[in-house]
Design an enzyme around this catalytic site. Structure first.
Site, PDB file in Angstrom:
ATOM      1  NE  ARG A   1      -2.419   1.077   3.709  1.00  0.00           N
ATOM      2  CZ  ARG A   1      -3.186   1.284   4.780  1.00  0.00           C
ATOM      3  NH1 ARG A   1      -4.489   1.526   4.634  1.00  0.00           N
ATOM      4  NH2 ARG A   1      -2.670   1.236   5.999  1.00  0.00           N
TER       5      ARG A   1
ATOM      6  CB  ALA B   1      -5.250   4.100   1.346  1.00  0.00           C
ATOM      7  CB  SER B   2     -10.055   0.783   2.310  1.00  0.00           C
ATOM      8  OG  SER B   2     -11.017   1.611   1.697  1.00  0.00           O
ATOM      9  CG  MET B   3      -9.618  -1.266   7.214  1.00  0.00           C
ATOM     10  SD  MET B   3     -10.351  -0.967   8.868  1.00  0.00           S
ATOM     11  CE  MET B   3      -9.177  -1.807   9.945  1.00  0.00           C
TER      12      MET B   3
END
Length: 391
Positions: free
Chosen positions: A40, A102-104
């Protein structure tokens, strides 16, 4: 012990996060290699606002000021805001509204697992964000198989640059994702990384028969969503499927709802309350924002916003506001006492909520997997157990 080293050890490493995701059954073997090879952090900007679990707040982190702290948050299983107020925000303090993130990782890989992509699957992503999710999909499906639509031009440009820098061949389209990407259709899979209040039929029309659509969907009763997995019928005329469980996503811009202006509804409660047993209200309060009861209430009480206040000194008010008029209700809970209820306006909102609760109990207190959604050209409807039982 070195204080800096001790602080670093308080954060899990990316390897430890991956192990935790595998142990929890979120990161499956099909996605393990992708997780390892597509970090990420490669898609995050230098300034981020990760959600700090201890403080319960978004915190400002700059890679320039503290590269180690930035990397630890980038690798952790937390959501990270990358834009506030549609780009109109400046300064280190959080803005008013998070508008890109940014999603987990646990949520990302849970959704990807539900999507069930294969090598060579053609995927349409709604909401490019940082580009990380699109890169994960491209790694799994192959270069040139992912089209991602982003409504914000600046966000789309940054994602396009990050994807190019990383070497992921993804087509990033600046446009309204609710319209899909008709020039690139048909697709085998559609996944939305923004919450919607209605699944656009354009997504169904642009998906091949028996293809799959995964999206966070909600009623507006709260700001939270439920993940729904739809399969397009062999005829291509509609899609339907069941809800998987709760999630929370930023809403598509066209599906945002304005915050409730409390004073416009209830400047005072200058009339007597009605007392009643507090078991129903207590169960609603205890169910939490992500419980199936609150989801069911949203399905059964339309055009209503639920706003539970924080408990203070053993007391907690639960507010309900009608979106169609100025009707409102307040249930005041205090430990060891009957509930006090105020209702005002044409709708008796607490009566509606209480009836919805009774319905939910009569159905055996259904969980997520018993609810479903059908989407056709004429609209959509939710159902319980079977599409023949619409709500």
């Amino acid at each position: 012990m070195n204080p800096t080293k001790k602080a670093e050890e308080a954060y899990p490493t990316r390897r430890q996060v991956g192990f935790a995701l595998v142990s929890a059954g979120v990161l499956t073997s099909e996605w393990l290699n992708t997780y390892a090879l597509v970090p990420r952090r490669a898609f995050l900007p230098d300034v981020i606002w990760p959600y700090d679990m201890e403080s319960g707040q978004a915190v400002h982190v700059s890679r320039t000021d503290d590269a180690g702290r930035w990397r630890r948050y980038a690798d952790d299983d937390v959501p990270i805001v990358t834009q506030w107020d549609d780009g109109g925000h400046e300064g280190p303090r959080p803005g008013r509204l998070p508008t890109s993130s940014a999603s987990m990782p646990s949520v990302v890989f849970r959704m990807l697992d539900v999507l069930t992509v294969d090598e060579d699957s053609r995927v349409l992503e709604i909401g490019t964000g940082t580009g990380w999710n699109a890169a994960l999909l491209a790694h799994r499906t192959g270069d040139g198989h992912v089209v991602s639509v982003e409504v914000d031009a600046a966000v789309a440009d940054r994602a396009r640059e990050a994807l190019h820098r990383f070497g992921a061949l993804v087509e990033v389209v600046h446009g309204d994702g609710l319209c899909g990407a008709p020039d690139h259709a048909p697709f085998d899979r559609v996944v939305a990384t923004c919450g919607v209040r209605e699944v656009p039929f354009d997504w169904v029309a642009q998906t091949r028969p028996l293809g799959v659509i995964v999206a966070p969907w909600g009623t507006g009763f709260t700001q939270d969503d439920a993940l729904v997995r739809l399969q397009v019928h062999a005829s291509g005329e509609f899609a339907q499927g069941r809800f998987v469980g709760p999630v929370a996503f930023m809403k598509a811009r066209a599906h945002r709802t304005a915050p409730v202006d409390h004073e416009a509804y209830a400047p005072h409660t200058g009339f007597p309350a009605v007392e009643e047993p507090g078991e129903v209200a207590a169960e609603i309060a205890a169910g939490g924002r992500f419980g199936p009861l609150v989801f069911a209430l949203g399905l059964r009480v339309p055009d209503c916003a639920f706003s539970p206040a924080q408990e203070r000194d053993g007391a907690r008010p639960l507010w309900f506001y009608s979106r169609g008029d100025r009707s409102w209700a307040c249930v005041f809970l205090r430990e060891g006492r009957p509930a006090q209820v105020w209702q005002h306006g044409p709708r008796r909102l607490w009566d509606e909520v209480r009836a919805a609760h009774a319905w939910w109990c009569a159905q055996g207190r259904p969980g997520w997997d018993r609810f479903g959604l059908t989407v056709g050209a004429a609209g959509e409807y939710a159902w319980l157990d079977d599409p023949g039982r619409p709500l």
